[in-house]
Design a protein around this motif. Structure first.
Motif, short mmCIF file in Angstrom:
data_model
loop_
_atom_site.label_atom_id
_atom_site.label_comp_id
_atom_site.label_asym_id
_atom_site.label_seq_id
_atom_site.Cartn_x
_atom_site.Cartn_y
_atom_site.Cartn_z
N VAL A 1 43.52 47.96 28.59
CA VAL A 1 42.58 48.19 29.67
C VAL A 1 42.18 46.83 30.21
O VAL A 1 41.62 46.00 29.48
CB VAL A 1 41.34 48.98 29.20
CG1 VAL A 1 40.33 49.11 30.35
CG2 VAL A 1 41.75 50.35 28.69
N MET A 2 42.48 46.58 31.47
CA MET A 2 42.20 45.31 32.10
C MET A 2 41.04 45.47 33.08
O MET A 2 40.99 46.45 33.84
CB MET A 2 43.43 44.80 32.86
CG MET A 2 43.21 43.47 33.56
SD MET A 2 44.50 43.13 34.81
CE MET A 2 44.06 44.32 36.09
N ARG A 3 40.11 44.52 33.07
CA ARG A 3 39.00 44.56 34.02
C ARG A 3 39.46 43.92 35.33
O ARG A 3 39.76 42.73 35.38
CB ARG A 3 37.77 43.84 33.48
CG ARG A 3 36.53 44.09 34.37
CD ARG A 3 35.27 43.58 33.74
NE ARG A 3 35.14 42.14 33.93
CZ ARG A 3 33.99 41.48 33.70
NH1 ARG A 3 32.94 42.12 33.27
NH2 ARG A 3 33.94 40.18 33.88
N LEU A 4 39.47 44.70 36.36
CA LEU A 4 39.89 44.22 37.68
C LEU A 4 38.73 43.62 38.46
O LEU A 4 38.89 42.59 39.12
CB LEU A 4 40.53 45.38 38.46
CG LEU A 4 41.15 45.04 39.82
CD1 LEU A 4 42.36 44.13 39.64
CD2 LEU A 4 41.54 46.31 40.56
N LEU A 5 37.59 44.28 38.41
CA LEU A 5 36.38 43.81 39.10
C LEU A 5 35.19 43.99 38.15
O LEU A 5 35.14 44.99 37.41
CB LEU A 5 36.14 44.60 40.39
CG LEU A 5 37.12 44.35 41.54
CD1 LEU A 5 36.88 45.36 42.66
CD2 LEU A 5 36.99 42.93 42.07
N PRO A 6 34.24 43.07 38.15
CA PRO A 6 34.18 41.84 38.95
C PRO A 6 35.10 40.76 38.40
O PRO A 6 35.44 40.76 37.22
CB PRO A 6 32.72 41.43 38.81
CG PRO A 6 32.32 41.95 37.48
CD PRO A 6 33.05 43.25 37.31
N SER B 1 36.04 34.02 35.25
CA SER B 1 37.02 33.07 34.72
C SER B 1 37.90 33.69 33.65
O SER B 1 39.08 33.40 33.56
CB SER B 1 36.30 31.84 34.15
OG SER B 1 35.40 32.24 33.12
N ASP B 2 37.32 34.60 32.83
CA ASP B 2 38.13 35.19 31.77
C ASP B 2 39.04 36.28 32.30
O ASP B 2 40.17 36.42 31.88
CB ASP B 2 37.24 35.75 30.65
CG ASP B 2 36.23 36.77 31.18
OD1 ASP B 2 35.89 36.68 32.37
OD2 ASP B 2 35.81 37.62 30.39
N THR B 3 38.54 37.09 33.28
CA THR B 3 39.40 38.15 33.80
C THR B 3 40.45 37.61 34.73
O THR B 3 41.57 38.13 34.78
CB THR B 3 38.54 39.20 34.55
OG1 THR B 3 37.81 38.53 35.59
CG2 THR B 3 37.58 39.87 33.63
N VAL B 4 40.14 36.57 35.50
CA VAL B 4 41.15 35.99 36.37
C VAL B 4 42.27 35.38 35.55
O VAL B 4 43.44 35.49 35.87
CB VAL B 4 40.51 34.92 37.30
CG1 VAL B 4 41.58 34.12 38.02
CG2 VAL B 4 39.61 35.59 38.31
N GLY B 5 41.93 34.77 34.46
CA GLY B 5 42.94 34.13 33.63
C GLY B 5 43.68 35.09 32.74
O GLY B 5 44.60 34.69 32.03
N THR C 1 43.78 38.00 45.28
CA THR C 1 43.99 38.00 43.83
C THR C 1 43.82 39.39 43.25
O THR C 1 44.59 39.83 42.39
CB THR C 1 43.00 37.03 43.16
OG1 THR C 1 43.19 35.72 43.69
CG2 THR C 1 43.22 36.99 41.65
N VAL C 2 42.80 40.11 43.71
CA VAL C 2 42.58 41.47 43.23
C VAL C 2 43.78 42.35 43.57
O VAL C 2 44.27 43.12 42.73
CB VAL C 2 41.28 42.05 43.84
CG1 VAL C 2 41.12 43.51 43.45
CG2 VAL C 2 40.08 41.25 43.38
N LYS C 3 44.27 42.24 44.78
CA LYS C 3 45.41 43.07 45.21
C LYS C 3 46.66 42.74 44.40
O LYS C 3 47.38 43.63 43.95
CB LYS C 3 45.68 42.85 46.70
CG LYS C 3 44.56 43.30 47.62
CD LYS C 3 44.86 42.94 49.06
CE LYS C 3 43.69 43.28 49.98
NZ LYS C 3 43.95 42.88 51.38
#
Length: 294
Positions: free
Chosen positions: A185-190, A193-197, A229-231
């Motif tokens: 399970v990946m957090r897309l939003l919000p 730094s940890d979710t972007v990486g 990035t989200v897309k």
């Protein structure tokens, strides 16, 4: 002889099934190659844009005020997007994703979760357990296109920026290699730094940081790069889903083909024994008749 005939019919049926599973294995192998090329082609772009966003965020620390980076603690509910397949015969692929999604829902019992499901198999399962589905998507198959995923990401971002939802999570099968796929399970939003990486483990590879000269300013660039990035990250989830599905189907059909081959060998042995027994009985009848005529 009736038993031998039944074995022959059963062996013929198993042979036909083996032909079908072998054909499906070959089709899955061909589709796997295409899906693998798409997934590996998009991954460097995803890694690079997420790394760039990290560096821009660090350069513009304290200056960036973007809605996608903010928490929405007062939002009434979370969103969980579950990615499953439209077709079956792919082993435990869908079961693994659904179990991961249900485990996430069980953890988040204190929050209202809005469920969005992609794929007929996931939709059927959640309907079976009577879990309400806010959106059921069956138009995205095992060859997802970016123009199919982009409206979904855009809608999630619009609702997140409006404060309607607290977070967006994606339950999918992450493709690591041909021999390993892991449901997560990946957090897309919000974004943070940890979710972007976390788009890919290799994105965090150590190396010398590049010094940039920005024009326009980092905060202006982030206004464009963050939605992109989200897309891209959501599209990467779909491509991982597609290649993982084909790997699972390829493995499942190979196992079914091998099992059918073993069954054919076993039925052939049974037929030979039954036929030999029938021949023995016929010989005994002939010998018995000959003895009776003496």
């Amino acid at each position: 002889m009736a038993k031998a005939r039944q074995i022959v019919k059963r062996r013929k049926a198993v042979t036909n099934i083996r032909k079908i599973t072998k054909t499906m294995q070959l089709i899955a192998t061909a589709r796997y190659q295409q899906a693998f090329q798409r997934a590996t082609a998009t991954k460097p772009y995803t890694q690079k844009i997420t790394k760039l966003v990290e560096e821009l965020s660090a350069a513009a620390a304290g200056q960036v005020d973007h809605p996608l980076l903010k928490e929405n603690p007062d939002a009434p509910k979370d969103v969980l997007l579950v990615l499953t397949s439209n077709r079956g015969l792919c082993g435990g692929y869908n079961a693994g994703v659904v179990r991961k999604a249900l485990a996430h829902l069980d953890i988040e019992t204190d929050r209202q979760n809005e469920l969005h499901v992609v794929g007929k198999k996931g939709i059927a399962y959640f309907k079976f357990i009577k879990r309400p589905i806010s959106q059921a998507i069956t138009t995205i198959d095992d060859r997802p296109r970016f123009d199919q995923v982009e409206p979904l990401a855009t809608e999630f971002m619009r609702r997140f920026e409006a404060g309607e939802i607290r977070s967006v999570n994606v339950a999918y099968m992450r493709f690591i290699s041909t021999g390993r796929q892991v449901p997560e399970v990946m957090r897309l939003l919000p974004l943070s730094s940890d979710t972007v990486g976390a788009a890919d483990a290799t994105a965090a590879a150590s190396g010398p940081e590049v010094q940039y000269e920005f024009s326009p300013e980092p905060k202006e660039l982030l206004k464009v790069l963050l939605p992109q990035t989200v897309k891209v990250r959501l599209y990467q989830c779909f491509t991982d889903m597609a290649v993982s599905e084909q790997v699972a189907r390829m493995v499942a059909m190979k196992a079914a083909t091998d099992a059918a081959g073993d069954m054919i060998k076993n039925l052939s042995r049974q037929f030979n024994r039954a036929r030999q027994s029938q021949i023995t009985m016929e010989l005994l009848d002939i010998v018995g008749c000959a003895e009776a005529l003496k």
